[in-house]
Design a protein around this motif. Structure first.
Motif, mmCIF file in Angstrom:
data_model
loop_
_atom_site.group_PDB
_atom_site.id
_atom_site.type_symbol
_atom_site.label_atom_id
_atom_site.label_comp_id
_atom_site.label_asym_id
_atom_site.label_seq_id
_atom_site.Cartn_x
_atom_site.Cartn_y
_atom_site.Cartn_z
ATOM 1 N N ASP A 270 -35.725 12.211 -1.696
ATOM 2 C CA ASP A 270 -35.814 11.090 -0.775
ATOM 3 C C ASP A 270 -34.385 10.769 -0.345
ATOM 4 O O ASP A 270 -33.712 9.924 -0.932
ATOM 5 C CB ASP A 270 -36.478 9.892 -1.462
ATOM 6 N N ASN A 271 -33.896 11.480 0.656
ATOM 7 C CA ASN A 271 -32.506 11.335 1.085
ATOM 8 C C ASN A 271 -32.407 11.076 2.585
ATOM 9 O O ASN A 271 -31.446 11.471 3.234
ATOM 10 C CB ASN A 271 -31.700 12.569 0.692
ATOM 11 N N PHE A 272 -33.401 10.407 3.139
ATOM 12 C CA PHE A 272 -33.484 10.179 4.583
ATOM 13 C C PHE A 272 -32.220 9.561 5.158
ATOM 14 O O PHE A 272 -31.724 9.974 6.195
ATOM 15 C CB PHE A 272 -34.696 9.295 4.907
ATOM 16 N N ASP A 273 -31.691 8.542 4.506
ATOM 17 C CA ASP A 273 -30.549 7.821 5.062
ATOM 18 C C ASP A 273 -29.205 8.300 4.507
ATOM 19 O O ASP A 273 -28.204 7.616 4.625
ATOM 20 C CB ASP A 273 -30.702 6.322 4.835
ATOM 21 N N GLN A 274 -29.161 9.475 3.945
ATOM 22 C CA GLN A 274 -27.918 10.001 3.378
ATOM 23 C C GLN A 274 -27.445 11.201 4.185
ATOM 24 O O GLN A 274 -27.631 12.342 3.805
ATOM 25 C CB GLN A 274 -28.114 10.377 1.917
ATOM 26 N N ARG B 68 -31.798 8.908 -2.524
ATOM 27 C CA ARG B 68 -31.532 7.520 -2.130
ATOM 28 C C ARG B 68 -31.681 6.586 -3.321
ATOM 29 O O ARG B 68 -30.894 5.690 -3.529
ATOM 30 C CB ARG B 68 -32.499 7.144 -1.006
ATOM 31 N N LEU B 69 -32.709 6.799 -4.118
ATOM 32 C CA LEU B 69 -32.961 5.992 -5.310
ATOM 33 C C LEU B 69 -33.146 6.919 -6.503
ATOM 34 O O LEU B 69 -33.629 8.034 -6.362
ATOM 35 C CB LEU B 69 -34.224 5.148 -5.131
ATOM 36 N N GLY B 70 -32.792 6.470 -7.657
ATOM 37 C CA GLY B 70 -33.034 7.257 -8.863
ATOM 38 C C GLY B 70 -31.869 8.138 -9.250
ATOM 39 O O GLY B 70 -30.818 8.140 -8.628
ATOM 40 N N ALA B 71 -32.112 8.891 -10.300
ATOM 41 C CA ALA B 71 -31.078 9.762 -10.872
ATOM 42 C C ALA B 71 -30.872 11.016 -10.018
ATOM 43 O O ALA B 71 -31.782 11.467 -9.331
ATOM 44 C CB ALA B 71 -31.490 10.165 -12.286
ATOM 45 N N PRO B 72 -29.667 11.592 -10.075
ATOM 46 C CA PRO B 72 -29.420 12.840 -9.344
ATOM 47 C C PRO B 72 -30.288 13.974 -9.874
ATOM 48 O O PRO B 72 -30.664 13.989 -11.046
ATOM 49 C CB PRO B 72 -27.946 13.143 -9.620
ATOM 50 N N LEU B 73 -30.607 14.905 -8.989
ATOM 51 C CA LEU B 73 -31.286 16.136 -9.388
ATOM 52 C C LEU B 73 -30.214 17.201 -9.533
ATOM 53 O O LEU B 73 -29.288 17.264 -8.720
ATOM 54 C CB LEU B 73 -32.282 16.577 -8.308
ATOM 55 N N GLN B 74 -30.326 18.036 -10.555
ATOM 56 C CA GLN B 74 -29.340 19.099 -10.716
ATOM 57 C C GLN B 74 -30.021 20.391 -11.113
ATOM 58 O O GLN B 74 -31.043 20.394 -11.781
ATOM 59 C CB GLN B 74 -28.270 18.712 -11.718
ATOM 60 N N SER B 75 -29.424 21.475 -10.674
ATOM 61 C CA SER B 75 -29.936 22.799 -11.018
ATOM 62 C C SER B 75 -29.442 23.190 -12.405
ATOM 63 O O SER B 75 -28.577 22.536 -12.990
ATOM 64 C CB SER B 75 -29.450 23.828 -9.996
ATOM 65 N N ALA B 76 -29.962 24.278 -12.901
ATOM 66 C CA ALA B 76 -29.416 24.880 -14.120
ATOM 67 C C ALA B 76 -28.069 25.505 -13.765
ATOM 68 O O ALA B 76 -27.773 25.753 -12.586
ATOM 69 C CB ALA B 76 -30.372 25.950 -14.642
ATOM 70 N N TRP B 77 -27.247 25.761 -14.762
ATOM 71 C CA TRP B 77 -25.981 26.451 -14.522
ATOM 72 C C TRP B 77 -26.270 27.880 -14.094
ATOM 73 O O TRP B 77 -27.204 28.516 -14.586
ATOM 74 C CB TRP B 77 -25.117 26.457 -15.783
ATOM 75 N N SER B 78 -25.484 28.400 -13.177
ATOM 76 C CA SER B 78 -25.629 29.787 -12.731
ATOM 77 C C SER B 78 -25.258 30.731 -13.859
ATOM 78 O O SER B 78 -24.578 30.339 -14.811
ATOM 79 C CB SER B 78 -24.710 30.056 -11.533
ATOM 80 N N PRO B 79 -25.662 31.998 -13.743
ATOM 81 C CA PRO B 79 -25.126 32.994 -14.681
ATOM 82 C C PRO B 79 -23.601 33.048 -14.523
ATOM 83 O O PRO B 79 -23.071 32.645 -13.480
ATOM 84 C CB PRO B 79 -25.764 34.302 -14.215
ATOM 85 N N PRO B 80 -22.882 33.537 -15.527
ATOM 86 C CA PRO B 80 -21.417 33.600 -15.426
ATOM 87 C C PRO B 80 -20.988 34.409 -14.199
ATOM 88 O O PRO B 80 -21.607 35.422 -13.862
ATOM 89 C CB PRO B 80 -20.987 34.315 -16.705
ATOM 90 N N LEU B 81 -19.941 33.949 -13.543
ATOM 91 C CA LEU B 81 -19.412 34.653 -12.380
ATOM 92 C C LEU B 81 -18.470 35.755 -12.840
ATOM 93 O O LEU B 81 -17.612 35.531 -13.693
ATOM 94 C CB LEU B 81 -18.637 33.694 -11.474
#
Length: 164
Positions: free
Chosen positions: A130-134, A77-90
């Motif tokens: 914090d994504n209650f309203d999304q 809801r507030l702040g920067a996006p969270l992101q995972s690491a890149w997956s191993p190559p497919l």
């Protein structure tokens, strides 16, 4: 089927969820036929957005010398996006993808999250959102946003299921 050529326009199929979901629970098969893009580029192939158009969840693809990789992003809801690491190559061929996200139980609890499985293996686990309203109101697959102009190729989605 998504075909990317020398124009960078958006190409996506969009769906509304069954009911009024508090979460995204999507399963599909993803197959890259050919994808060529600059190594610094990435673009979403799955995008969930709220009723007001705000991004809720995104699955990105990128290409490097070792192949295609995927990364999950969640937008609190507030702040920067969270992101995972890149997956191993497919590896070449079809891959079973499952994306599961859930909304926080109350505002501002920070107990929402998102997970990505590739071929049954957990590859991303983003928690503390914090994504209650999304609430996800639309899911787009393909190229839901403009892609880098030097991106070409083709990928296919099979057997999409969005569970309430």
């Amino acid at each position: 089927r998504v075909v990317l050529d020398d124009d960078s326009r958006r190409r996506a199929a969009c769906f509304e969820p069954p009911g009024e979901p508090q979460r995204v629970d999507v399963e599909m098969t993803f197959e890259v036929v050919l994808l060529d893009m600059p190594e610094t580029a990435a673009h979403p192939i799955v995008l969930a957005s709220s009723a007001d158009g705000a991004e809720v969840l995104e699955l990105e693809v990128s290409v490097d010398d070792s192949g295609q990789r995927l990364r999950l992003k969640a937008f609190p809801r507030l702040g920067a996006p969270l992101q995972s690491a890149w997956s191993p190559p497919l590896a070449a061929g079809r891959h079973l993808l499952r994306i599961h996200s859930w909304s926080a139980t109350y505002e501002p609890s920070r107990n929402g999250g998102a997970r990505l499985w590739i071929d049954g293996v957990l590859r991303a686990d983003l928690t503390g959102l914090d994504n209650f309203d999304q609430r996800p109101a639309e899911l787009c697959i393909g190229a839901p946003e403009a892609v880098h102009p030097d991106t070409t190729g083709e990928y296919v989605f099979h057997d999409l299921v969005w569970r309430p």
